[in-house]
Design an enzyme around this catalytic site. Structure first.
Site, PDB file in Angstrom:
ATOM      1  CE  LYS A  57       7.965 -12.490 -68.218  1.00 26.09           C
ATOM      2  NZ  LYS A  57       9.082 -11.699 -68.735  1.00 26.09           N
ATOM      3  CG  ASP A  69       9.614  -9.018 -71.243  1.00 27.23           C
ATOM      4  OD1 ASP A  69       9.428  -8.108 -70.414  1.00 27.23           O
ATOM      5  OD2 ASP A  69       9.275 -10.199 -71.027  1.00 27.23           O
TER       6      ASP A  69
END
Ligand code: ATR
Length: 306
Positions: A89, A126
């Site tokens: 990420k 997220d």
């Protein structure tokens, strides 16, 4: 046209096949073999009759140059985008042409879009995925006092999402105080209307617990294989009107959530956040509202049969 041909050319058919025209997205991570994202997104594409497909894109950590090659490869191979998961990420970020403010502030990208001109944009769904799931459970973040347990990568997205959604006060509690302090300072600078402070794990939680409306666990304590882990003192009960959110969804009922349920408060696991971050990524790529119920049904069925 034979029966089989009509089945595979019909995007709504579960037997649909990818062609040269199919829009491809995928999941960059390592490992990705157990991810629910491919079936979740493919079920959504099928439901809406979209000629899109979602494929696993395993990229190992070594050699280090692989991740840059993979990100640039999205453009070279004509993919429309990708999700990014552990452990990449952060590593994908230098290879992207631009980042949304959320991705920049969180310091992590979970959704890449290949724009029509070939530029690569990085976003983080997220944070809004977590907030969407909170709202779905009837918890409105506006004006709330929150305790966030942990100060790692997941905590960064959670604190950003909460502060951006009108939370009043956040106490970040972490074993390593310096990490909590650094996250608090950075987010406080971005969100002056939200008070964000750090607290060591060693300091008694009783005072913060008195004030809190919501407690969010972002640590791996309680997650398989550390299922005996409890990130909250067993001696401090949860109060009526508090809600407890555990980002862990494997197992679905962590010790923390069992305690919350035993204390009679709302206990939410991370499955909804997983679904919502996917739904928001789906919308970033396709521009179409995601069929969240179908995505949820698909993910739930997978977990029931695991
Ligand atoms: P993620 O990306 O899932 O957030 P991470 O960045 O490795 O993973 O962060 C893990 C978090 O869980 C950290 O806050 C970590 O605390 P430290 O910063 O002190 O390392 C916390 N954590 C993990 N194991 C823990 C344990 N046994 N006790 C307390 N906290 C723990």
């Amino acid at each position: 046209m034979t029966d089989m041909q009509s089945k595979i050319s019909n995007p709504k058919s579960p037997n649909r096949q990818m062609t040269a025209k199919t829009n491809i997205v995928g999941l960059i991570g390592w490992p990705v073999s157990h991810s629910v994202s491919p079936p979740m997104h493919n079920a959504a594409f099928t439901e809406l009759g979209l000629d899109w497909g979602y494929v696993p894109l395993p990229v190992p950590l070594e050699p280090a140059e692989r991740i840059g090659e993979a990100v640039r490869g999205l453009r070279a191979l004509g993919l429309r985008g990708a999700n990014v998961t552990v452990p990449h990420k952060q590593a994908v970020m230098p290879y992207l042409d631009w980042l949304t403010p959320a991705a920049q502030a969180i310091g992590a990208v979970n959704t890449i879009r290949v724009e029509v001109d070939g530029t690569l944009s990085g976003d983080n769904t997220d944070a809004p995925g977590f907030v969407a799931d909170l709202r779905e459970h009837g918890v409105d973040p506006i004006g709330k006092n929150v305790i966030v347990l942990g100060a790692g990568g997941s905590a960064r997205a959670i604190v950003y999402g909460l502060a951006a959604s009108g939370v009043l006060d956040i106490v970040i509690v972490n074993r390593t105080l310096a990490k909590a302090e650094s996250l608090a300072t950075q987010m406080q600078a971005l969100f002056p209307n939200c008070q964000i402070v750090a607290q060591p794990l060693a300091k008694p939680l009783a005072e913060a617990a008195e004030q809190a409306d919501l407690i969010v666990n972002t640590t791996s304590l309680g997650m398989t294989p550390q299922i005996a882990g409890l990130p909250w003192p067993a001696t401090i009960p949860f109060r009526t009107n508090q809600a407890v959110y555990d980002l862990v969804y494997n197992p679905p009922q962590t010790r923390l959530l069992q305690k919350a349920a035993a204390d009679g408060v709302l206990a939410i696991n991370g499955l909804g956040m997983l679904i919502w971050q996917g739904a928001l990524a789906f919308e970033r790529w396709t521009g179409i509202a995601a069929p969240v119920d179908v995505m949820r049904r698909t993910v739930t069925e997978i977990f029931v049969h695991r």
